[in-house]
Motif scaffolding. Structure first.
Motif, PDB file in Angstrom:
ATOM      1  N   VAL A 196      12.826 -20.370  29.024  1.00 16.42           N
ATOM      2  CA  VAL A 196      14.013 -19.525  29.170  1.00 16.42           C
ATOM      3  C   VAL A 196      14.219 -18.628  27.956  1.00 16.42           C
ATOM      4  O   VAL A 196      14.622 -17.478  28.087  1.00 16.42           O
ATOM      5  CB  VAL A 196      15.265 -20.405  29.414  1.00 16.42           C
ATOM      6  N   ASN A 197      13.955 -19.171  26.785  1.00 13.10           N
ATOM      7  CA  ASN A 197      14.143 -18.372  25.574  1.00 13.10           C
ATOM      8  C   ASN A 197      12.820 -17.797  25.058  1.00 13.10           C
ATOM      9  O   ASN A 197      12.731 -17.388  23.896  1.00 13.10           O
ATOM     10  CB  ASN A 197      14.811 -19.209  24.480  1.00 13.10           C
ATOM     11  N   PRO A 231      12.170 -10.495  25.074  1.00 12.03           N
ATOM     12  CA  PRO A 231      12.457 -11.772  25.749  1.00 12.03           C
ATOM     13  C   PRO A 231      11.899 -11.771  27.165  1.00 12.03           C
ATOM     14  O   PRO A 231      11.890 -10.734  27.837  1.00 12.03           O
ATOM     15  CB  PRO A 231      13.986 -11.838  25.760  1.00 12.03           C
ATOM     16  N   LEU A 270      13.167 -13.518  29.630  1.00 12.22           N
ATOM     17  CA  LEU A 270      14.360 -13.323  30.458  1.00 12.22           C
ATOM     18  C   LEU A 270      15.279 -12.375  29.700  1.00 12.22           C
ATOM     19  O   LEU A 270      15.826 -12.725  28.664  1.00 12.22           O
ATOM     20  CB  LEU A 270      15.091 -14.640  30.710  1.00 12.22           C
ATOM     21  N   ALA A 300      20.236 -21.157  26.445  1.00 14.05           N
ATOM     22  CA  ALA A 300      19.350 -21.110  27.612  1.00 14.05           C
ATOM     23  C   ALA A 300      20.166 -21.322  28.886  1.00 14.05           C
ATOM     24  O   ALA A 300      19.941 -20.658  29.901  1.00 14.05           O
ATOM     25  CB  ALA A 300      18.274 -22.178  27.493  1.00 14.05           C
ATOM     26  N   LYS A 323      21.929 -18.210  29.798  1.00  9.85           N
ATOM     27  CA  LYS A 323      21.020 -17.264  30.462  1.00  9.85           C
ATOM     28  C   LYS A 323      20.846 -17.628  31.932  1.00  9.85           C
ATOM     29  O   LYS A 323      20.866 -16.765  32.807  1.00  9.85           O
ATOM     30  CB  LYS A 323      19.651 -17.281  29.782  1.00  9.85           C
ATOM     31  N   LEU A 324      20.650 -18.916  32.184  1.00 15.38           N
ATOM     32  CA  LEU A 324      20.422 -19.342  33.562  1.00 15.38           C
ATOM     33  C   LEU A 324      21.674 -19.140  34.420  1.00 15.38           C
ATOM     34  O   LEU A 324      21.593 -18.988  35.634  1.00 15.38           O
ATOM     35  CB  LEU A 324      19.991 -20.817  33.603  1.00 15.38           C
ATOM     36  N   TYR A 356      15.645 -26.780  33.992  1.00 18.06           N
ATOM     37  CA  TYR A 356      15.581 -26.584  32.542  1.00 18.06           C
ATOM     38  C   TYR A 356      15.815 -27.917  31.820  1.00 18.06           C
ATOM     39  O   TYR A 356      15.092 -28.259  30.882  1.00 18.06           O
ATOM     40  CB  TYR A 356      16.615 -25.536  32.098  1.00 18.06           C
TER      41      TYR A 356
END
Lengths: 308, 578
Positions: free
Chosen positions: A34-35, A46, A48, B353, B356-357, B430
């Motif tokens: 994700v990061n 990035p 995402l 994170a 973001k999700l 995640y």
């Protein structure tokens, strides 16, 4: 022949998934990223990326780069779609093919036994098939999947964990048994009355010998023809179940799970759903054409009947 | 994002508060002025001053993927319909129907004023406003008020045993709902027009509880069971005229409504409110973009957010919510019966994170505490951040790994139970990745959102870690801490055991009891105590707080006068379609 070549190519591509992951994509296809970042034109970006337009709503995974890293873009966990598609293809093919074998073997046994022995045996087995047939395939598969994949399956000393791909293999293999067993039973009923079988009976051949030497060799081509066809059908079923999150479980992938991942990105990153969809379609068409080819090879009369 | 639909949740019977002495200065109205607004709006949504008759009229069309269940205000416990009840039903008191933080203030509604409690804080005498009628033309009387309180128990309202179990006689009503009388608990005096409510113990949060829809006043003729799809006469500016959960809910003006308090129940603007069900969320968004509908209830899909945020930015309104998403860890089964294992999870999860999700920093913020920012009792504190700070900075995977090793739980199988919608599944996946990276063998079990919330509460299901959300019922720290961590909220084997972690620490419970007692004299002091409880609980890590979400309201271009109550969200009746 072209179908076989295409199929072999797809299989080889999928077999090469670990190589692609390690040496081309250089990423982990099963770990959330994700990061994560990637480098393009010397700039680190990035995987995402948060929207910077207007209110800055939403986060989009990168789209296809058409280069080694993120060739088809990333999914919502920031993982390389191409790498996952190759790994996913392995699962789709393994589940499709293995469940087709299980289906054909079980159907072969049931169909031959029911057709050959007839009477009570046939009645019991045929009614059992009727019961199984009475359920819509997807409904039955979904029911079994929801129960088994959300818990686990324990048979004696063997326990299958909820994430095991053996579960979808068994489920899909079983639900299609009636569809293959029925025509085989019919063929055996017909074979049983043929002269060469009657001659063998007259010569005093035992049941087991008759089944092994006279019936099975004549039924085997039918089963072999069914194999690629069932592989295609089973792959589609597996994809449907995985699409509904009751097939292959994360972080594993199949083409169905990747299509499911892509549904939430259809407007912005359609390739996540389209690419595995195309692979699935190509493979299914190739398997169907292969099945036709095998049928033509094993049963030339059928080809003649078709007027070719 | 399912939380919007299911965030108001059933509290356990024993979850709420038993209090000692109370003084009149500690009413919710006096204590609800927490700091700041925390509300941001994308467009020029302006709260109007005074009713603007020129904007009255028209039909407001709202869209939702599905209906919100029973229409009975005593039974329904969804944000979807609680939002509508604000313009239809009234209680003796109400949360002020205004923009922003002031919406947490309790004001008199069907009562003429908020009474000063007597009898050591145990008795409230409300005087009913004269001349108010239900939408069927009948007068609102004290008999209706008494019957409405009886009805809370007769229909087994989800909060009967938690919010209203302090009313004298409620214990009998809970045992035998059908014959509920509350003879000594709720006493109507028709001649004086007063209703006296007697409590078994002082409850500083009682006025909040009177202001939620479960305490709405219905006609005494209302059915003594869940009314389901049947229409109960209303007192507010709108009444329900038809309801088919498969197609639509229609609200029209209540012909007997005359505004008695702008704060409590302002006159509405649209002549008709048409709530349609059945479209996909994608289609709903498109309909609002095209001006075919005014508002979408469901959160916009992730792949439409960028479009809404850029092309339709002036139609989107974003507001911070007093809520949090968190991962409860079962403290009674392995591996999370080991505090170090729980702390490891808190160190390992990168809240950024999760943000973001969820959709990005515009829609969510990382949190480290139970109490969300700007909520009474909240103090910035982040025990599991690297580098250390009072707000979230980043995870420390190495520390997490070493804690897992120290705990001796490395290599154990862990199943994360999440709801099966897109966002929850993504966060679950995640978390799975994080747990694998610190030494566990993690898997994700995604189950239907309809059952996930009750499934993870039941200890029989042996859920190790899950993902869920909590949204406030009313603005009090106890609504988070005492409800989510109180020993009384843990009921093994029950689907209604909201202390999902199964955490019952006697020291922390004593701290919470002390804070509840302090609430009777000073909310400020009590909030300081709640902050200490929050910190003490986080040291033990029964949960991993993740994010506090924001809400996006997407309106059509021709819809005006958007106002957002922090208590019940967008004020539907105040929207302009003309």
């Amino acid at each position: 022949m072209a179908a076989l070549v295409v199929l072999i190519l797809i299989i080889l591509m999928c077999l090469a998934a670990p190589l692609y992951e390690n040496y081309v994509a250089r990423t982990d296809a099963f770990t959330s990223n994700v990061n994560g970042t990637y480098v393009v034109d010397g700039q680190t970006k990035p995987v995402l990326e948060a929207s910077t337009e207007g209110l800055g709503l939403g986060v989009n995974p990168i789209g296809p780069t058409w280069s080694s890293q993120f060739f088809l873009g990333a999914d919502n966990q920031g993982r390389d779609v191409m790498a996952r598609m190759l790994f996913g293809g392995r699962n789709s093919l393994v589940i499709g093919f293995t469940s087709a074998i299980i289906c054909c073997v079980l159907a072969g046994i049931v169909g031959i036994v029911a057709g050959y022995f007839g009477n009570a045996v046939d009645a019991v087995l045929s009614r059992a098939l009727d019961v199984l047939w009475a359920f819509p395939v997807y409904l039955l598969a979904i029911c079994l999947s929801v129960v088994l994949i959300n818990s686990s399956l324990t048979i004696g000393p063997v326990t299958l964990n909820s994430g095991s791909i053996i579960l979808p293999i068994l489920i899909i293999g079983i639900v299609y048994v009636p569809y293959v067993a029925r025509p085989i039973r019919g063929q055996v009923l017909s074979l049983r009355e043929r002269e060469f079988v009657q001659a063998a009976v007259g010569a005093g051949a035992a049941d087991l010998r008759l089944l092994r030497r006279e019936i099975l060799p004549n039924v085997l081509p039918t089963i072999i023809v069914f194999l690629p066809l069932m592989t295609a059908i089973n792959m589609l079923t597996e994809s449907a179940l995985s699409f509904l999150s009751i097939g292959v479980q994360p972080p594993d992938a199949s083409w169905g799970t990747i299509i499911n991942d892509g549904v939430g990105l259809l407007y912005t990153r359609p390739m996540v759903a389209i690419a595995p969809g195309i692979m699935l379609a190509i493979t299914a068409v190739a398997l169907n054409l292969l099945g036709d080819g095998v049928r033509d090879a094993l049963d030339p009369k059928a080809r003649l009947r078709g007027g070719v | 994002m399912r939380a919007r639909r299911t965030s108001l949740v059933v509290l356990p019977l024993s979850a709420m508060l038993v209090l000692a002495a109370c003084t009149s200065s500690s009413t919710p109205a006096a204590t609800s002025s927490a700091s700041g607004s925390g509300t941001s709006s994308a467009s020029g949504s302006t709260a109007t001053t005074g009713y603007q008759a020129a904007h009255a009229g028209g039909t407001l069309t709202l869209l939702a993927k599905s209906a919100g269940g029973t229409l009975d205000p005593k039974v329904n416990y969804t944000l979807q319909y609680w939002q509508l009840y604000q313009a239809t039903f009234d209680g003796l008191t109400a949360f002020k129907k205004v923009n922003g933080q002031d919406s947490f203030t309790v004001v008199p509604d069907l009562a003429t004023e908020i009474p000063t409690p007597t009898n050591g804080g145990k008795t409230y005498v409300f005087t009913l406003r004269p001349g108010i009628k239900f939408s069927d033309g009948t007068d609102v009387t004290t008999d209706d008020v008494v019957a409405s309180f009886q009805r809370i128990f007769k229909v087994s309202s989800p909060t009967a045993g938690s919010f209203y179990n302090g009313i004298v006689g409620s214990d009998v009503c809970l045992k035998t709902p059908a014959t509920c009388k509350l003879d000594a608990g709720v006493i109507g005096d028709k001649a004086k027009g007063t209703v006296t409510i007697n409590l078994t113990a002082p409850d500083p949060e009682f006025l909040y509880k009177l202001s939620v829809p479960h305490a709405a006043i219905n006609p005494k003729s209302a059915p003594t069971k869940d009314a389901g799809n049947a229409l109960i006469p209303t007192t507010g500016p709108y009444m329900f005229t038809s309801y088919d959960p498969n197609t639509a809910l229609v609200m029209k003006r209540n012909p007997f409504f005359k505004e008695w308090s702008t704060d409590a129940q302002p006159q509405g603007y649209p002549d008709e409110i048409n709530y349609k069900f059945g479209l996909t969320v994608e289609a709903e968004v498109t309909a609002v973009e095209n001006g075919q509908a005014n508002w979408v209830f469901d959160p916009p899909p992730a792949d439409r957010l960028a479009e809404i945020g850029s092309k339709y930015a002036d139609q989107a309104h974003i507001n911070a919510l007093t809520a949090f998403w968190y991962a409860p860890m079962n403290v009674n089964i392995a591996p999370f019966n080991n505090a170090k294992a729980r702390q490891a999870v808190n160190w390992a999860v990168d809240r950024n994170a999760i943000v973001k999700l969820y959709g990005g920093s515009t829609l969510a913020q990382p949190v480290c505490t139970f109490l969300p920012p700007e909520f009474p009792g909240h103090v910035d504190d982040c025990q599991y951040s690297n580098p250390a700070g009072t707000t979230w900075q980043g995870p420390d995977l190495e520390k997490a790994k070493s804690l897992v090793t120290e705990s001796g739980t490395a290599g154990q199988a862990v199943t994360i139970v999440v709801s099966d919608d897109e966002v929850n599944k993504a966060i679950g996946e995640y978390l799975q990745s994080v747990l694998n990276s610190i030494g566990y063998k993690a898997s994700v079990k995604a189950i239907s959102g309809n059952i996930q919330f009750t499934y993870i509460q039941n200890t029989n299901n042996k859920v190790q870690i899950s993902l869920t959300q909590w949204y406030q019922d009313y603005p009090a720290a106890s609504d988070f801490l005492n409800v989510l961590l109180g020993c009384a909220s843990f009921t093994p084997g029950s689907d209604s055991s909201i202390n999902i972690a199964g955490y019952c620490n006697k020291t922390v419970q004593a701290q919470m009891d002390a804070a509840l007692k302090t609430e009777q004299t000073s909310m400020d002091q009590a909030n300081a105590q709640w902050a200490a409880v929050d910190k003490a609980a986080m040291t033990e890590s029964p949960v991993a707080p993740l994010i506090t979400p924001k809400l996006i309201d997407f309106l059509s271009k021709d819809t005006g006068n958007y106002q957002f109550s922090k208590q019940f969200y967008m004020l539907v009746s105040q929207l302009w379609v003309k």
